[in-house]
Scaffold this active site. Sequence first.
Site, PDB file in Angstrom:
ATOM      1  N   HIS A 117       0.823  -1.208   0.000  1.00 18.68           N
ATOM      2  CA  HIS A 117       0.000   0.000   0.000  1.00 18.68           C
ATOM      3  C   HIS A 117       0.856   1.258   0.000  1.00 18.68           C
ATOM      4  O   HIS A 117       2.041   1.217   0.315  1.00 18.68           O
ATOM      5  CB  HIS A 117      -0.976   0.033   1.182  1.00 18.68           C
ATOM      6  CG  HIS A 117      -0.336   0.096   2.540  1.00 18.68           C
ATOM      7  ND1 HIS A 117      -0.093  -1.020   3.312  1.00 18.68           N
ATOM      8  CD2 HIS A 117       0.084   1.151   3.286  1.00 18.68           C
ATOM      9  CE1 HIS A 117       0.449  -0.649   4.456  1.00 18.68           C
ATOM     10  NE2 HIS A 117       0.569   0.674   4.478  1.00 18.68           N
ATOM     11  N   GLN A 168      -3.915   3.559   1.402  1.00 15.87           N
ATOM     12  CA  GLN A 168      -4.297   3.546   2.810  1.00 15.87           C
ATOM     13  C   GLN A 168      -4.446   4.999   3.260  1.00 15.87           C
ATOM     14  O   GLN A 168      -3.461   5.738   3.320  1.00 15.87           O
ATOM     15  CB  GLN A 168      -3.214   2.852   3.639  1.00 15.87           C
ATOM     16  CG  GLN A 168      -3.527   2.777   5.123  1.00 15.87           C
ATOM     17  CD  GLN A 168      -2.362   2.174   5.887  1.00 15.87           C
ATOM     18  OE1 GLN A 168      -1.249   2.710   5.851  1.00 15.87           O
ATOM     19  NE2 GLN A 168      -2.588   1.060   6.547  1.00 15.87           N
ATOM     20  N   HIS A 228       3.900   7.211   3.661  1.00 13.14           N
ATOM     21  CA  HIS A 228       4.842   6.094   3.585  1.00 13.14           C
ATOM     22  C   HIS A 228       4.506   5.170   2.419  1.00 13.14           C
ATOM     23  O   HIS A 228       3.413   5.219   1.869  1.00 13.14           O
ATOM     24  CB  HIS A 228       4.865   5.299   4.904  1.00 13.14           C
ATOM     25  CG  HIS A 228       3.580   4.609   5.244  1.00 13.14           C
ATOM     26  ND1 HIS A 228       2.593   5.195   6.015  1.00 13.14           N
ATOM     27  CD2 HIS A 228       3.107   3.389   4.917  1.00 13.14           C
ATOM     28  CE1 HIS A 228       1.586   4.352   6.156  1.00 13.14           C
ATOM     29  NE2 HIS A 228       1.866   3.241   5.496  1.00 13.14           N
ATOM     30  N   GLU A 271      -8.368   4.543   9.743  1.00  8.08           N
ATOM     31  CA  GLU A 271      -7.875   4.348   8.383  1.00  8.08           C
ATOM     32  C   GLU A 271      -8.885   3.660   7.487  1.00  8.08           C
ATOM     33  O   GLU A 271      -9.779   2.941   7.959  1.00  8.08           O
ATOM     34  CB  GLU A 271      -6.584   3.533   8.407  1.00  8.08           C
ATOM     35  CG  GLU A 271      -6.778   2.163   9.016  1.00  8.08           C
ATOM     36  CD  GLU A 271      -5.535   1.310   8.898  1.00  8.08           C
ATOM     37  OE1 GLU A 271      -4.622   1.497   9.701  1.00  8.08           O
ATOM     38  OE2 GLU A 271      -5.507   0.449   8.009  1.00  8.08           O
ATOM     39  N   GLU A 290       7.564   0.837   4.994  1.00  2.00           N
ATOM     40  CA  GLU A 290       6.937  -0.172   5.850  1.00  2.00           C
ATOM     41  C   GLU A 290       7.091  -1.540   5.196  1.00  2.00           C
ATOM     42  O   GLU A 290       7.023  -1.650   3.964  1.00  2.00           O
ATOM     43  CB  GLU A 290       5.447   0.171   6.027  1.00  2.00           C
ATOM     44  CG  GLU A 290       4.686  -0.775   6.935  1.00  2.00           C
ATOM     45  CD  GLU A 290       3.214  -0.372   7.085  1.00  2.00           C
ATOM     46  OE1 GLU A 290       2.859   0.786   6.754  1.00  2.00           O
ATOM     47  OE2 GLU A 290       2.424  -1.227   7.515  1.00  2.00           O
TER      48      GLU A 290
HETATM   49  C1  MC0 Z   1       9.104  11.985   9.779  1.00  2.00           C
HETATM   50  N1  MC0 Z   1      10.044  12.227   8.844  1.00  2.00           N
HETATM   51  C2  MC0 Z   1       9.651  11.726   7.685  1.00  2.00           C
HETATM   52  C3  MC0 Z   1       8.386  11.137   7.940  1.00  2.00           C
HETATM   53  N2  MC0 Z   1       8.081  11.309   9.244  1.00  2.00           N
HETATM   54  N3  MC0 Z   1      10.241  11.692   6.479  1.00  2.00           N
HETATM   55  C4  MC0 Z   1       9.548  11.093   5.477  1.00  2.00           C
HETATM   56  N4  MC0 Z   1       8.324  10.529   5.644  1.00  2.00           N
HETATM   57  C5  MC0 Z   1       7.721  10.530   6.850  1.00  2.00           C
HETATM   58  N5  MC0 Z   1       6.531   9.959   6.998  1.00  2.00           N
HETATM   59  C6  MC0 Z   1      11.298  12.976   9.051  1.00  2.00           C
HETATM   60  C7  MC0 Z   1      11.019  14.349   9.630  1.00  2.00           C
HETATM   61  O1  MC0 Z   1      10.764  15.268   8.607  1.00  2.00           O
HETATM   62  C8  MC0 Z   1      12.290  14.642  10.377  1.00  2.00           C
HETATM   63  O2  MC0 Z   1      13.280  15.119   9.493  1.00  2.00           O
HETATM   64  C9  MC0 Z   1      12.734  13.293  10.891  1.00  2.00           C
HETATM   65  O3  MC0 Z   1      12.093  12.316  10.034  1.00  2.00           O
HETATM   66  C10 MC0 Z   1      12.268  13.061  12.317  1.00  2.00           C
HETATM   67  O4  MC0 Z   1      10.870  13.215  12.336  1.00  2.00           O
HETATM   68  P1  MC0 Z   1       9.998  13.859  13.507  1.00  2.00           P
HETATM   69  O5  MC0 Z   1       8.837  14.495  12.894  1.00  2.00           O
HETATM   70  O6  MC0 Z   1      10.871  14.636  14.435  1.00  2.00           O
HETATM   71  O7  MC0 Z   1       9.383  12.650  14.229  1.00  2.00           O
HETATM   72  P2  MC0 Z   1       9.954  11.456  15.080  1.00  2.00           P
HETATM   73  O8  MC0 Z   1      11.441  11.289  14.964  1.00  2.00           O
HETATM   74  O9  MC0 Z   1       9.372  11.592  16.447  1.00  2.00           O
HETATM   75  O10 MC0 Z   1       9.232  10.270  14.320  1.00  2.00           O
HETATM   76  C11 MC0 Z   1       9.474   9.939  12.980  1.00  2.00           C
HETATM   77  C12 MC0 Z   1       9.195   8.438  12.828  1.00  2.00           C
HETATM   78  C13 MC0 Z   1       7.747   8.199  13.348  1.00  2.00           C
HETATM   79  C14 MC0 Z   1       9.336   8.061  11.343  1.00  2.00           C
HETATM   80  C15 MC0 Z   1      10.228   7.673  13.646  1.00  2.00           C
HETATM   81  O11 MC0 Z   1       6.818   8.936  12.561  1.00  2.00           O
HETATM   82  C16 MC0 Z   1       7.367   6.757  13.383  1.00  2.00           C
HETATM   83  O12 MC0 Z   1       7.656   6.023  14.339  1.00  2.00           O
HETATM   84  N6  MC0 Z   1       6.661   6.249  12.322  1.00  2.00           N
HETATM   85  C17 MC0 Z   1       6.283   4.853  12.247  1.00  2.00           C
HETATM   86  C18 MC0 Z   1       4.844   4.644  12.685  1.00  2.00           C
HETATM   87  C19 MC0 Z   1       3.840   5.400  11.831  1.00  2.00           C
HETATM   88  O13 MC0 Z   1       4.209   6.242  11.016  1.00  2.00           O
HETATM   89  N7  MC0 Z   1       2.531   5.103  12.075  1.00  2.00           N
HETATM   90  C20 MC0 Z   1       1.443   5.747  11.308  1.00  2.00           C
HETATM   91  C21 MC0 Z   1       0.993   4.868  10.214  1.00  2.00           C
HETATM   92  P3  MC0 Z   1      14.123  16.432   9.792  1.00  2.00           P
HETATM   93  O14 MC0 Z   1      15.017  16.583   8.596  1.00  2.00           O
HETATM   94  O15 MC0 Z   1      13.131  17.536   9.979  1.00  2.00           O
HETATM   95  O16 MC0 Z   1      14.879  16.107  11.070  1.00  2.00           O
HETATM   96  S1  MC0 Z   1       0.232   3.418  10.870  1.00  2.00           S
HETATM   97  C22 MC0 Z   1       0.180   2.303   9.623  1.00  2.00           C
HETATM   98  O17 MC0 Z   1       0.558   2.610   8.536  1.00  2.00           O
HETATM   99  C23 MC0 Z   1      -0.360   0.920   9.962  1.00  2.00           C
HETATM  100  C24 MC0 Z   1      -1.700   1.028  10.567  1.00  2.00           C
HETATM  101  C25 MC0 Z   1      -0.387  -0.028   8.757  1.00  2.00           C
HETATM  102  O18 MC0 Z   1       0.095   0.289   7.667  1.00  2.00           O
HETATM  103  O19 MC0 Z   1      -0.927  -1.147   8.915  1.00  2.00           O
END
Ligand code: MC0
Length: 149
Positions: free
Chosen positions: A7, A60, A84, A43, A134
């Site tokens: 997705h 998604q 993502h 979602e 992912e």
């Molecule tokens: C953050 N960054 C990204 C981004 N999110 N870059 C590209 N795409 C994204 N989606 C970048 C920011 O711009 C920043 O860059 C750096 O990463 C740190 O981000 P932050 O905003 O300070 O946030 P953090 O570090 O607290 O968290 C980022 C992180 C988090 C990716 C670790 O979002 C995470 O754990 N994501 C995984 C879970 C998730 O996204 N769940 C929602 C979908 P700079 O350069 O400014 O430092 S749930 C889902 O999808 C499930 C239900 C499923 O598919 O089944």
Amino acid sequence: MITRIDHVGIACRNLEESIEFYRVTFGFEVYHTEVNEQQGVREAMLRINGTDDGGSSYLQLLEPIREDSPIAKFLEKNGEGVHHVAFGTADVVGETQAAVDAGVRALYPEPRHGTFGSSINFLHPKDCHGILTELVQAPDAGSHGADRH
Ligand code: MC0
């Protein structure tokens, strides 16, 4: 082995409005909806097509249910848009380890619960040329289950 794009995850402010946009513009219908408390999202999965490995590909649509969730944070910083890309595999543990061995950070030590009861892990966007990536294992593929925390 990675066998398909499972997705593309899209951050949206209003799930119903986004669903309506994709229905009116492209004719996509909602295949499944779910609230994932752990991830802080409501979602909708819009099925696009089946694939050669028997899986499917989806859009998604993700609306945050908490201000401190990754999707809320993303919307605040970037607005609506692609959040993502998710690759499908029959072995999420093996594919995660292969990425780690290649120098990419995995966000979880063990797979977690994803859509449709899938097992998922994420790879850090900073290690993937700016794309939050992912890995998804469908519930009936392979032998590894999610921890469902
Ligand atoms: C953050 N960054 C990204 C981004 N999110 N870059 C590209 N795409 C994204 N989606 C970048 C920011 O711009 C920043 O860059 C750096 O990463 C740190 O981000 P932050 O905003 O300070 O946030 P953090 O570090 O607290 O968290 C980022 C992180 C988090 C990716 C670790 O979002 C995470 O754990 N994501 C995984 C879970 C998730 O996204 N769940 C929602 C979908 P700079 O350069 O400014 O430092 S749930 C889902 O999808 C499930 C239900 C499923 O598919 O089944």
